[in-house]
Design a protein around this motif. Structure first.
Motif, PDB file in Angstrom:
ATOM      1  N   ALA A  99       0.995  -1.168  -0.078  1.00 17.41           N
ATOM      2  CA  ALA A  99       0.192  -0.049   0.184  1.00 17.41           C
ATOM      3  C   ALA A  99       0.808   1.045  -0.147  1.00 17.41           C
ATOM      4  N   LEU A 100       1.704   1.254   0.725  1.00 23.47           N
ATOM      5  CA  LEU A 100       2.875   2.330   0.851  1.00 23.47           C
ATOM      6  C   LEU A 100       3.352   2.517  -0.624  1.00 23.47           C
ATOM      7  N   ALA A 101       3.995   1.342  -1.324  1.00 25.06           N
ATOM      8  CA  ALA A 101       4.450   1.683  -2.652  1.00 25.06           C
ATOM      9  C   ALA A 101       3.426   2.268  -3.646  1.00 25.06           C
ATOM     10  N   SER A 102       2.232   1.966  -3.681  1.00 22.99           N
ATOM     11  CA  SER A 102       1.275   2.218  -4.356  1.00 22.99           C
ATOM     12  C   SER A 102       0.989   3.638  -4.176  1.00 22.99           C
ATOM     13  N   SER A 103       0.679   4.148  -3.009  1.00 22.09           N
ATOM     14  CA  SER A 103       0.471   5.413  -2.385  1.00 22.09           C
ATOM     15  C   SER A 103       1.339   6.422  -2.981  1.00 22.09           C
ATOM     16  N   ALA A 104       2.848   5.856  -2.765  1.00 21.17           N
ATOM     17  CA  ALA A 104       3.951   6.766  -3.362  1.00 21.17           C
ATOM     18  C   ALA A 104       3.738   7.041  -4.884  1.00 21.17           C
ATOM     19  N   ALA A 105       3.748   5.930  -5.553  1.00 16.18           N
ATOM     20  CA  ALA A 105       3.343   5.839  -6.940  1.00 16.18           C
ATOM     21  C   ALA A 105       2.251   6.669  -7.586  1.00 16.18           C
ATOM     22  N   ARG A 106       1.196   6.783  -6.866  1.00 14.78           N
ATOM     23  CA  ARG A 106      -0.008   7.661  -7.379  1.00 14.78           C
ATOM     24  C   ARG A 106       0.551   8.935  -7.097  1.00 14.78           C
TER      25      ARG A 106
ATOM     26  N   LEU B 245       3.485  10.010  -7.304  1.00 16.45           N
ATOM     27  CA  LEU B 245       4.412  10.282  -8.150  1.00 16.45           C
ATOM     28  C   LEU B 245       3.719  10.827  -9.713  1.00 16.45           C
ATOM     29  N   ALA B 246       2.794   9.855 -10.013  1.00 17.95           N
ATOM     30  CA  ALA B 246       1.922  10.181 -11.012  1.00 17.95           C
ATOM     31  C   ALA B 246       1.122  11.322 -11.007  1.00 17.95           C
TER      32      ALA B 246
ATOM     33  N   VAL C 101       3.484  14.146 -12.048  1.00 21.95           N
ATOM     34  CA  VAL C 101       3.731  14.321 -13.468  1.00 21.95           C
ATOM     35  C   VAL C 101       2.588  14.814 -14.173  1.00 21.95           C
ATOM     36  N   ASP C 102       1.276  14.465 -13.822  1.00 19.50           N
ATOM     37  CA  ASP C 102       0.320  15.299 -14.512  1.00 19.50           C
ATOM     38  C   ASP C 102       0.015  16.676 -14.019  1.00 19.50           C
ATOM     39  N   ASP C 103       0.538  17.038 -12.956  1.00 20.79           N
ATOM     40  CA  ASP C 103       0.432  18.394 -12.552  1.00 20.79           C
ATOM     41  C   ASP C 103       1.350  19.423 -13.596  1.00 20.79           C
ATOM     42  N   GLY C 104       2.433  18.537 -14.011  1.00 21.50           N
ATOM     43  CA  GLY C 104       3.145  19.229 -15.065  1.00 21.50           C
ATOM     44  C   GLY C 104       2.868  19.565 -16.405  1.00 21.50           C
TER      45      GLY C 104
ATOM     46  N   LEU D  14       1.865   2.010 -12.352  1.00 21.20           N
ATOM     47  CA  LEU D  14       1.913   3.292 -12.558  1.00 21.20           C
ATOM     48  C   LEU D  14       3.328   3.889 -12.911  1.00 21.20           C
ATOM     49  N   HIS D  15       4.579   3.191 -12.585  1.00 17.41           N
ATOM     50  CA  HIS D  15       5.920   3.453 -12.837  1.00 17.41           C
ATOM     51  C   HIS D  15       5.895   3.315 -14.327  1.00 17.41           C
ATOM     52  N   GLU D  16       5.368   2.232 -14.907  1.00 19.67           N
ATOM     53  CA  GLU D  16       5.403   1.961 -16.401  1.00 19.67           C
ATOM     54  C   GLU D  16       4.901   3.223 -16.983  1.00 19.67           C
ATOM     55  N   ASP D  17       3.458   3.689 -16.615  1.00 21.36           N
ATOM     56  CA  ASP D  17       2.899   4.815 -17.260  1.00 21.36           C
ATOM     57  C   ASP D  17       3.719   6.211 -17.061  1.00 21.36           C
TER      58      ASP D  17
END
Length: 191
Positions: free
Chosen positions: A63-70, A72-73, A76-79, A121-124
């Motif tokens: 869950a920690l890894a997924s939350s951090a990846a979200r 991060l995504a 990226v979207d905000d940019g 998420l990392h692949e995306d």
């Protein structure tokens, strides 16, 4: 956020999960072998609260890894990688990513299970990074013969290195400018 059964969490439960994940990041970054009890203490919740939300330590780490990846995504979207001018998008994404990476160092360094949400998420993110680099290449900011996958890997290395050692106070915009300048111009003399 969704619960273990895939249903959205109530606001108080979502806050509880967020507090637990933030505490888990802090504790595990300091002591990767920390117990659920240590994480509960850092979160200010009972151990049973953690076990109610996460079946076991691995579920918490996933869950920690997924939350951090979200996050991060979202950075990226905000940019605005698809609509902002490439140089603007690269700078904004870089500053955003630096902020997320500095807050979630443990979680973002975890190897992701290939079938996990974090891996997807990392692949995306990788795909979107290549797309921004391609836009920069089309605008002649990157050499037309450059291997964009290699450029992406160098960019990621620059991001990682910028989070270590002396970072001039760690201002994300200053670091982002340095990273983008190094990526696009290297360390050679200006001509």
């Amino acid at each position: 956020m969704t619960g273990t059964a895939g249903r959205p969490l109530r606001a108080d439960a979502e806050r509880s999960v967020r507090v637990i994940l933030e505490a888990a990041e802090r504790v595990l970054a300091e002591e990767p072998g920390a117990s659920m009890e240590q994480i509960a203490a850092a979160a200010g919740v009972a151990r049973t609260t953690i076990h109610r939300r996460f079946a076991n330590r691995q579920a918490l780490v996933d869950a920690l890894a997924s939350s951090a990846a979200r996050q991060l995504a979202e950075a990226v979207d905000d940019g605005r990688p698809d609509t902002a001018p490439p140089l603007v998008a690269m700078h904004r994404i870089t500053a955003n990513v630096l902020q997320v990476k500095s807050a979630w160092t443990f979680a973002l360094e975890l190897p992701a299970d290939p079938d996990s949400e974090a891996a997807r998420l990392h692949e995306d993110i990788d795909r979107r990074c290549i797309a921004v680099l391609k836009r920069a290449q089309d605008e002649k900011l990157i050499d037309e013969a450059a291997d964009l996958d290699w450029v992406r890997r160098v960019y990621y290395a620059l991001l990682g290195e910028s989070l270590h050692g002396d970072t001039d106070g760690g201002d994300p915009d200053t670091l982002a400018a340095r990273i983008i300048d190094t990526l696009l111009h290297g360390a050679g003399p200006r001509t």
